[in-house]
Motif scaffolding. Structure first.
Motif, PDB file in Angstrom:
ATOM      1  N   LEU A 115       0.823  -1.214   0.000  1.00  0.00           N
ATOM      2  CA  LEU A 115       0.000   0.000   0.000  1.00  0.00           C
ATOM      3  C   LEU A 115       0.856   1.264   0.000  1.00  0.00           C
ATOM      4  O   LEU A 115       0.522   2.246  -0.656  1.00  0.00           O
ATOM      5  CB  LEU A 115      -0.921   0.027   1.222  1.00  0.00           C
ATOM      6  N   THR A 168      -4.357  -5.595  -2.694  1.00  0.00           N
ATOM      7  CA  THR A 168      -3.669  -4.416  -2.177  1.00  0.00           C
ATOM      8  C   THR A 168      -3.065  -3.596  -3.310  1.00  0.00           C
ATOM      9  O   THR A 168      -3.096  -2.360  -3.282  1.00  0.00           O
ATOM     10  CB  THR A 168      -2.574  -4.838  -1.180  1.00  0.00           C
ATOM     11  N   SER A 206      -4.091   0.269  -4.105  1.00  0.00           N
ATOM     12  CA  SER A 206      -3.098   1.329  -4.260  1.00  0.00           C
ATOM     13  C   SER A 206      -3.272   2.056  -5.582  1.00  0.00           C
ATOM     14  O   SER A 206      -3.250   3.288  -5.645  1.00  0.00           O
ATOM     15  CB  SER A 206      -1.693   0.729  -4.159  1.00  0.00           C
ATOM     16  N   LYS A 248      -6.103   4.040   2.611  1.00  0.00           N
ATOM     17  CA  LYS A 248      -5.231   2.957   3.078  1.00  0.00           C
ATOM     18  C   LYS A 248      -5.825   2.180   4.254  1.00  0.00           C
ATOM     19  O   LYS A 248      -5.773   0.959   4.293  1.00  0.00           O
ATOM     20  CB  LYS A 248      -3.855   3.504   3.410  1.00  0.00           C
ATOM     21  N   SER A 251      -8.809   0.156   3.058  1.00  0.00           N
ATOM     22  CA  SER A 251      -8.314  -0.915   2.190  1.00  0.00           C
ATOM     23  C   SER A 251      -7.712  -2.041   3.013  1.00  0.00           C
ATOM     24  O   SER A 251      -7.951  -3.215   2.726  1.00  0.00           O
ATOM     25  CB  SER A 251      -7.250  -0.377   1.225  1.00  0.00           C
ATOM     26  N   MET A 252      -6.931  -1.675   4.047  1.00  0.00           N
ATOM     27  CA  MET A 252      -6.340  -2.717   4.901  1.00  0.00           C
ATOM     28  C   MET A 252      -7.423  -3.532   5.586  1.00  0.00           C
ATOM     29  O   MET A 252      -7.312  -4.755   5.683  1.00  0.00           O
ATOM     30  CB  MET A 252      -5.396  -2.101   5.928  1.00  0.00           C
TER      31      MET A 252
END
Length: 144
Positions: free
Chosen positions: A40, A101, A105, A111, A114-115
């Motif tokens: 990321l 991931t 990105s 971030k 997304s995680m």
């Protein structure tokens, strides 16, 4: 942590070796998530660096991925994180944490969100692979 195989291969190996599922599951999820923050944080700057290079093909590669990601991000609208979760959760080669991931990105997704989406997807894929593994190994032991 190996791309493509990730926990999709590790969970069945752990179950096949007779390890307790939840122990193997936790280790597999953790191992699968280790590269996620690095991907990321580093993919976008590397591609931007490539875009600025004077060497034609390197610049074209960086530019291609950055433009493709920007265009693709507009297609998903508000369902970006749900789509990311589903993509990672499907236990097929090429749909794991690394690829998800990388997509997050390139799509300029948040971030943190997304995680979380990738973590939930990895956890779901692990449970699915555990269920499949127990079904396959259970069938083999029933026949034997």
């Amino acid at each position: 942590m190996v791309p493509v195989i990730e926990l999709r291969g590790a969970v069945p190996v752990g179950v096949g070796l007779g390890l307790p599922f939840w122990n193997a599951y936790r280790v597999c999820v953790l191992g699968n998530m280790i590269p996620v923050p690095f991907i990321l944080l580093l993919v976008k700057p590397v591609l931007q660096f490539m875009r600025k290079q004077k060497i034609g093909f390197i610049s074209k590669i960086g530019n291609f991925f950055l433009e493709k990601g920007h265009k693709a991000g507009a297609k998903f609208g508000d369902a970006k994180y749900l789509a990311l979760y589903a993509f990672v959760a499907i236990p097929m080669p090429g749909t794991g944490a690394w690829t998800g991931t990388l997509a997050a990105s390139l799509l300029d997704l948040d971030k943190g969100k997304s995680m979380l989406a990738v973590l939930l997807g990895v956890m779901t894929a692990g449970v699915i692979m555990g269920a499949v593994s127990f079904g396959v190994f259970g069938a083999i032991s029933a026949v034997a």
